[in-house]
Enzyme design. Structure first.
Site, PDB file in Angstrom:
ATOM      1  N   GLU A  19      -7.193   0.594  -4.484  1.00  0.00           N
ATOM      2  CA  GLU A  19      -7.199   0.526  -3.018  1.00  0.00           C
ATOM      3  C   GLU A  19      -8.544   0.068  -2.444  1.00  0.00           C
ATOM      4  OE1 GLU A  19      -5.536   4.359  -2.060  1.00  0.00           O
ATOM      5  OE2 GLU A  19      -3.621   3.764  -2.918  1.00  0.00           O
ATOM      6  N   LYS A  74       2.873  11.299  -3.404  1.00  0.00           N
ATOM      7  CA  LYS A  74       1.853  10.641  -4.234  1.00  0.00           C
ATOM      8  C   LYS A  74       0.954  11.655  -4.950  1.00  0.00           C
ATOM      9  CE  LYS A  74      -1.659   7.021  -3.515  1.00  0.00           C
ATOM     10  NZ  LYS A  74      -2.149   6.112  -2.452  1.00  0.00           N
ATOM     11  N   ASP A  83     -13.184   5.309   1.044  1.00  0.00           N
ATOM     12  CA  ASP A  83     -11.766   5.348   1.391  1.00  0.00           C
ATOM     13  C   ASP A  83     -11.267   6.789   1.360  1.00  0.00           C
ATOM     14  OD1 ASP A  83      -9.016   5.215   1.549  1.00  0.00           O
ATOM     15  OD2 ASP A  83      -8.759   3.666   0.032  1.00  0.00           O
ATOM     16  N   ASP A 105       0.875  -1.173   0.000  1.00  0.00           N
ATOM     17  CA  ASP A 105       0.000   0.000   0.000  1.00  0.00           C
ATOM     18  C   ASP A 105       0.911   1.222   0.000  1.00  0.00           C
ATOM     19  OD1 ASP A 105      -1.669   2.119   0.470  1.00  0.00           O
ATOM     20  OD2 ASP A 105      -2.502   1.350   2.358  1.00  0.00           O
TER      21      ASP A 105
HETATM   22  N1  LIG Z   1      -7.132   9.650  14.631  1.00  0.00           N
HETATM   23  C1  LIG Z   1      -7.197  10.320  13.486  1.00  0.00           C
HETATM   24  N2  LIG Z   1      -8.079  11.332  13.325  1.00  0.00           N
HETATM   25  C2  LIG Z   1      -8.137  12.031  12.175  1.00  0.00           C
HETATM   26  N3  LIG Z   1      -7.352  11.796  11.126  1.00  0.00           N
HETATM   27  C3  LIG Z   1      -6.457  10.801  11.236  1.00  0.00           C
HETATM   28  C4  LIG Z   1      -6.333  10.011  12.396  1.00  0.00           C
HETATM   29  N4  LIG Z   1      -5.365   9.087  12.193  1.00  0.00           N
HETATM   30  C5  LIG Z   1      -4.902   9.304  10.946  1.00  0.00           C
HETATM   31  N5  LIG Z   1      -5.537  10.343  10.383  1.00  0.00           N
HETATM   32  C6  LIG Z   1      -5.298  10.923   9.056  1.00  0.00           C
HETATM   33  O1  LIG Z   1      -5.384   9.942   8.068  1.00  0.00           O
HETATM   34  C7  LIG Z   1      -4.547  10.307   6.969  1.00  0.00           C
HETATM   35  C8  LIG Z   1      -3.680   9.151   6.611  1.00  0.00           C
HETATM   36  O2  LIG Z   1      -4.488   8.085   6.327  1.00  0.00           O
HETATM   37  P1  LIG Z   1      -3.908   6.825   5.574  1.00  0.00           P
HETATM   38  O3  LIG Z   1      -2.685   6.343   6.224  1.00  0.00           O
HETATM   39  O4  LIG Z   1      -5.040   5.889   5.390  1.00  0.00           O
HETATM   40  O5  LIG Z   1      -3.563   7.545   4.201  1.00  0.00           O
HETATM   41  P2  LIG Z   1      -2.674   7.016   3.048  1.00  0.00           P
HETATM   42  O6  LIG Z   1      -3.017   5.603   2.761  1.00  0.00           O
HETATM   43  O7  LIG Z   1      -1.270   7.323   3.326  1.00  0.00           O
HETATM   44  O8  LIG Z   1      -3.175   7.968   1.897  1.00  0.00           O
HETATM   45  P3  LIG Z   1      -3.893   7.675   0.522  1.00  0.00           P
HETATM   46  O9  LIG Z   1      -4.667   6.420   0.658  1.00  0.00           O
HETATM   47  O10 LIG Z   1      -4.763   8.880   0.307  1.00  0.00           O
HETATM   48  O11 LIG Z   1      -2.813   7.612  -0.464  1.00  0.00           O
HETATM   49  C9  LIG Z   1      -3.729  11.495   7.434  1.00  0.00           C
HETATM   50  O12 LIG Z   1      -4.265  12.670   6.892  1.00  0.00           O
HETATM   51  C10 LIG Z   1      -3.885  11.446   8.927  1.00  0.00           C
HETATM   52  O13 LIG Z   1      -3.746  12.707   9.524  1.00  0.00           O
HETATM   53 MG   LIG Z   2      -4.517   4.655   1.620  1.00  0.00          MG
END
Ligand SMILES: Nc1ncnc2c1ncn2[C@@H]1O[C@H](COP(=O)(O)OP(=O)(O)OP(=O)(O)O)[C@@H](O)[C@H]1O
Ligand SMILES: [Mg+2]
Lengths: 178, 622
Positions: B184, B87, B206, B25
Site C-alpha cells: 500500500e 482484513k 500510512d 485497494d
Molecule cells: N475525518 C476523520 N477523522 C479521523 N479518522 C477518520 C476520518 N475519516 C476516516 N477516518 C478513519 O480512517 C480509517 C479508515 O481509513 P482508510 O479508509 O484509509 O482505511 P482502510 O484502507 O480501509 O484500512 P487499511 O489500509 O488499514 O486496511 C477508519 O478508522 C476511519 O474511522
Molecule cells: Mg488503506
C-alpha cells in the site's frame, strides 16, 4: 551464441572491476539499468517462460548488488573468487588485544543498557564507526594493493565481530527508544 | 478471423490495443477499484457515484450476501452475520487475535486461519474478502465493458506471507487474475511521485482502519526504490475506536454487552473519533438493547490522552525503518500521509514533530493507494506508458528456519529487495538418517515460538550416510509479490526434496474449487466453464506474446529449426483455443511455455547486454 552466465561473477554482471575499492554511484547505476531490463514487472503480461527467466535474473542482480554494496560481503566475496577461505567459523584465534577490546565494548554496552544511557551508546557507536573505517581502509590496502590475502582474511574475521557489536548497539538504542 | 493470424508467426495481433487492468485497494474499512483511462488514473464509482465500498459483508440465509453500504447499515442489527474489518483476520489464527474477545463474532478456531459462523455456514476470512473483491470486479467489468487482463491488489507492506497468500487466494476466488500484490505505501508513493515528479528520499506514513505501515523510499530517475519498511499489521483507526469504546464502558459502568450493543457502541465511537477531527468536543448518545442510556461528552483533550500510546506506537516502527535505511529523520525530503486515520490532528502533529516538517496532505488519503495500484496494473498489463518507471520493493519481515533448541536461523533478512533467494546448508545428526524435517518461520525474534510459523516440510530419501556427511541445501525464494516458495536438495547425491511447500494456511486448488461451488453466486455458474474461459484468456495472451517476441528477435536469436518448433507449438495452441477441451488447452499452453524457455532466456541476455553495452567492465586503473 553463448549464454551469459550471471551466476558466475557479481562484478562481471554489474560491469565492475573485481576489486575492493568501489565507485558506489557506478554500482547503483549499473544495478538500476539491469533491473530496468529484467525485473518481473517488465514481463508480468508475458508467458511463464519469460516470467521464470526474469525472476532468476532479477534475483541474481539483487544478490550481486547486495553483496558488492556491503563492504564486508564484498571483501569476503573477493577472497572467495581468489579461492581464499576466510575461516570465519573455524579460525577463532584472534589477537589478545582484539579480544580485550571486544570485552570492553560488550561491558560498555551492558552498562549503558543497564543505566539506559543513550548518549553513552551513541558515543560507542561513533568509536566503532571509526574503527570499522580503519578496517575498510586496511582491506583496500590488502586486497587492491598489497595483494595480501591472508591479511585480508584476518581483517574480514575481525570486521565481522565489529559489525556484530555495531548491530548490538543499534538494537540497544532501539530498545531504549521503545 | 483472428485465429487465422495465430498460425502465422510474426504477424502479431495489434500490440498497441489498450489492455484493461484494474487496481484494487482492499482496505480494512473501505475498498476501492481504479483504472487508467486515456493515460489518467481514475477511481471507478458505483452506480450511485460513490467511490468507496465499505469493506462489510452481511450473510443472509438462502440469499446473496450484501456487500458495502447495505451491509454496513445492518451491522448492529445483525452483528454475527455482518463481518466488518475482515482484513484483520486474514491469515490469522484465533490465538493471534489480541482483541478476539471483544469482537462480536462467532469464531471457529480452525488450523491456520480463524473462521466465522454465519447464517450461510462457516466462512473463512478469505471467502469474506472474496465477496468484497467480487463486487469490485463486477463494478469494473460493468464500467470498462471489456475483457480484463488482471488486477493489482494492494496489501499492507507489513503483511507477512500468510496474510499475503490469503489475499491472493481471495482474489483467485473472486475470479481475478492477480498481476501483482503491491504494498500500500509503495502504491501511494507511485501515485504521489509520478504526480509531483518527486526526486529524493520520501517517507510514506500510512495509518488506515486496521494497519499501520511506514516505508522509506528513494525516488530517482524513474526508479522507486523501497529502502526499508516497517509497521504494525494490527494498528489502525479501529484501535482508536476501541479506546473510545472502553472509555464509554468505564464512564457509564455498563454491564457486559450483547454483540448488538458492542457493535452499536463501536460505531458510535468511530463517529465520535471522526467528529473530533473537526470539532473540539463531541457528544456520544446511545440507547442500548437493555434500555440503558449512554450520554457522554468527549473532549479532544481526553481523546488525545486516551490514544497517546497508540500514536506513540507508530514511532517505534518509524525509527526502525529509518535505521534500517541508514538514514535520519532530517534526510527525509517529504512525508506522504496516507489512510483515513492520518486525518486525526494528533497524528498530524506527531508526524510533523518527528520529521520536523509539515507532512504532505495534498493527495486524497482515501484514494491514493487505489490510484497507485491502477497505474501499476496498467504497466503490468503490458500497456506502453509515456514515462518509464520501475518499482523495487522489499520483504518486510525476515525469513528463517528452526534449528536446535527452538532457535531461528535467519536466512532472508528483512528489507531484502525482491525477488530474492537465499540458501543455507544443513546436515544430518544421526548415522544413516534418511529424512529431515524443516520448519520455516517469519519474524525478527530469536525464538521460533515468537515468530510466525509458515511451513513445515520433510525431505525424504536422503541416502544413508554418516552423521554430518549429508549436505542439504534449503533455498528460500521470495517472488515479487513477497510470496515464499521453498526447495530442498541433498547436494552430494542431488536428491530433490519432494517439497511442494505450499505454506500450511494456503488454500489448495481443490479448496478453491469447493469454495466456488459452495458460494451462492457461483452455484448458478458453471465452475468448469469459468476455468475454461480463464485458460483461454491465458492461452490467447501467450500466443500474442510469443508472436510479438518472434517478430522482434526470432530471426536474430533462433535457428530455423528452433523457430519451426515454436511455430508448431503455436499452431497446436491455436487449435486447442478453438476447442473446449480444458485439459488439452492447458497442455498446449504448457508445451509452448516449455518450448520458449530457451528463447526467453536468450532474449533476456540480449537485452541486458544491450543495456550495459555503453560501459561494459569498468577500466582497471590501479
Ligand atoms: N475525518 C476523520 N477523522 C479521523 N479518522 C477518520 C476520518 N475519516 C476516516 N477516518 C478513519 O480512517 C480509517 C479508515 O481509513 P482508510 O479508509 O484509509 O482505511 P482502510 O484502507 O480501509 O484500512 P487499511 O489500509 O488499514 O486496511 C477508519 O478508522 C476511519 O474511522
Ligand atoms: Mg488503506
Amino acid at each position: 551464441m553463448s549464454h551469459y552466465d550471471f551466476h558466475k561473477n557479481h562484478f562481471e554482471l554489474l560491469g565492475l572491476a573485481p576489486r575492493f575499492h568501489l565507485d558506489a554511484a557506478r554500482l547503483d547505476q549499473a544495478y538500476r539499468e539491469i533491473q530496468a531490463q529484467v525485473h518481473p514487472d517488465r514481463v508480468a503480461h508475458l508467458g511463464s517462460a519469460e516470467r521464470r527467466v526474469s525472476m532468476q535474473w532479477a534475483t541474481a542482480a539483487n544478490e550481486a548488488y547486495q553483496t558488492l554494496r556491503e563492504p564486508l560481503a564484498r571483501a569476503r566475496y573477493l577472497l572467495h573468487l581468489r579461492n581464499v577461505d576466510t575461516q570465519e567459523e573455524t579460525n577463532t584465534a584472534m589477537p589478545a588485544a582484539f579480544l580485550m577490546e571486544q570485552m570492553e565494548y560488550r561491558e560498555a554496552i551492558a552498562e549503558a543498557k543497564a543505566t539506559q544511557d543513550a548518549h553513552a551508546l551513541e558515543r560507542l557507536e561513533g568509536q566503532l564507526k571509526e574503527k570499522i573505517a580503519q578496517h575498510l581502509a586496511g582491506l583496500e590496502r590488502a586486497l587492491d594493493h598489497a595483494h595480501d590475502d591472508a591479511a585480508a582474511a584476518a581483517l574480514v574475521r575481525s570486521l565481522r565481530f565489529l559489525n556484530k557489536i555495531s548491530a548490538e548497539i543499534a538494537d540497544a538504542l532501539d530498545a531504549l527508544e521503545q | 478471423m483472428a485465429l487465422m493470424q495465430i498460425a502465422e508467426p510474426g504477424m502479431s495481433t495489434d500490440p498497441h490495443r489498450h489492455r484493461l487492468a484494474i487496481g484494487i485497494d482492499l482496505g480494512t474499512t473501505n475498498s476501492l477499484v481504479a483504472t487508467v483511462r486515456n493515460g489518467i488514473a481514475v477511481v471507478i464509482n458505483d452506480e450511485q457515484g460513490r467511490a468507496l465500498l465499505p469493506s462489510v459483508v452481511r450473510y443472509r440465509p438462502e440469499e446473496e450476501p450484501h456487500v458495502g453500504y447495505a451491509a454496513q447499515r445492518a451491522q448492529s442489527e445483525d452483528p454475527y452475520n455482518t463481518i466488518v474489518s475482515v482484513k484483520r483476520l486474514m491469515g490469522r489464527g484465533l490465538h493471534d487475535l489480541a482483541d478476539a474477545g471483544s469482537l462480536p463474532y462467532a469464531f471457529v478456531d480452525a488450523p491456520g486461519m480463524v473462521q466465522l459462523k454465519t447464517a450461510c455456514g462457516i466462512k473463512s476470512p478469505v471467502e469474506v474478502s472474496a465477496e468484497i473483491l467480487k463486487r469490485l470486479r463486477e463494478r469494473a467489468e460493468h464500467a470498462l465493458g471489456g475483457e480484463m487482463v488482471g488486477a493489482v491488489i494492494t496489501v499492507p507492506a507489513y503483511f507477512d506471507d500468510a496474510q499475503r497468500q490469503a489475499t491472493k487466494d481471495a482474489a483467485k476466488l473472486a475470479g481475478l487474475n492477480v498481476l501483482r500484490l503491491l504494498n500500500e505505501p509503495t502504491a501511494a508513493a507511485v501515485a504521489y511521485g509520478l504526480d509531483n515528479a518527486a526526486e529524493g528520499i520520501y517517507a510514506v506514513y500510512d495509518l488506515g482502519g486496521g494497519t499501520f505501515d511506514i516505508s522509506i523510499l528513494r525516488l530517482s530517475q524513474g526508479i522507486f526504490e523501497v529502502l526499508a519498511t516497517n509497521g504494525d499489521a494490527a494498528l489502525g483507526g479501529d484501535d482508536f475506536d476501541h479506546r473510545i469504546y472502553c472509555w464509554i464502558l468505564e464512564q457509564s459502568s455498563l454491564a457486559p454487552l450483547s454483540a448488538h450493543d458492542t457493535r452499536l457502541l463501536l460505531t458510535k465511537a468511530r463517529e465520535a473519533k471522526e467528529t473530533l477531527t473537526e470539532y473540539p468536543e463531541v457528544r456520544i448518545t446511545a440507547v442500548l438493547s437493555t434500555g440503558e442510556m449512554v450520554d457522554l461528552l468527549l473532549t479532544a483533550q481526553v481523546f488525545d490522552a486516551l490514544t497517546a500510546s497508540l500514536v506513540g506506537k507508530t514511532l517505534g516502527p518509524t525509527r526502525k525503518a529509518l535505521r534500517d535505511a541508514g538514514l535520519t529523520a532530517d534526510q527525509v525530503k517529504g512525508v506522504v500521509m496516507v489512510g483515513g486515520a492520518t486525518r486525526m490532528p494528533q497524528i498530524q502533529r506527531t508526524v510533523a514533530q518527528f520529521f520536523k516538517q509539515e507532512p504532505l496532505n495534498n493527495l486524497d488519503p482515501d484514494k491514493v493507494v487505489a490510484l497507485g495500484a491502477a497505474i501499476q496494473a496498467n504497466v503490468l498489463a503490458g500497456n506502453r506508458v509515456a514515462d518509464d518507471w520501475l518499482l523495487l520493493d522489499v520483504i518486510p519481515l525476515s525469513l528463517g528456519i528452526e534449528t536446535m533448541g527452538g532457535l531461528v536461523e535467519r536466512i532472508v533478512p528483512r528489507n531484502s529487495t525482491l525477488p530474492t533467494a537465499r540458501a543455507q546448508d544443513f546436515t544430518t545428526f544421526k548415522d544413516g538418517q534418511t529424512a529431515m524435517s524443516f520448519h520455516v518461520v517469519q519474524g525478527e525474534r530469536e525464538l521460533v515460538a515468537d515468530c510466525r510459523s509458515l511451513a513445515k516440510f520433510e525431505l525424504r530419501g536422503i541416502p544413508p550416510m554418516a552423521a554430518g556427511a549429508a549436505r542439504i541445501r534449503v533455498t528460500l525464494q521470495v517472488d515479487a509479490d513477497g510470496l515464499l516458495s521453498v526447495s530442498a536438495r541433498e547436494q552430494s547425491t542431488g536428491v530433490e526434496a519432494s517439497v511442494a511447500v505450499k505454506p500450511s494456511y494456503g488454500l489448495t486448488d481443490d479448496d478453491i474449487t469447493r469454495m466456488l461451488k459452495d458460494s451462492y453466486v457461483h452455484a448458478k455458474e458453471d465452475v468448469h466453464a469459468r476455468a475454461l474461459r480463464e485458460a483461454q484468456v491465458e492461452g490467447k495472451r501467450l500466443v500474442e506474446a510469443t508472436q510479438a517476441a518472434l517478430a522482434e528477435d526470432g530471426e536474430a536469436l533462433l535457428s530455423a529449426a528452433e523457430r519451426a518448433d515454436i511455430a508448431r507449438g503455436l499452431s497446436a495452441l491455436a487449435a486447442a483455443l478453438e476447442g473446449s477441451d480444458l485439459t488439452a488447452l492447458k497442455r498446449a499452453v504448457e508445451t509452448l511455455n516449455g518450448l520458449t524457455v530457451e528463447f526467453a532466456s536468450r532474449r533476456m541476455d540480449a537485452s541486458v547486454r544491450k543495456a550495459l553495452a555503453g560501459h561494459r567492465i569498468e577500466d582497471v586503473e590501479c
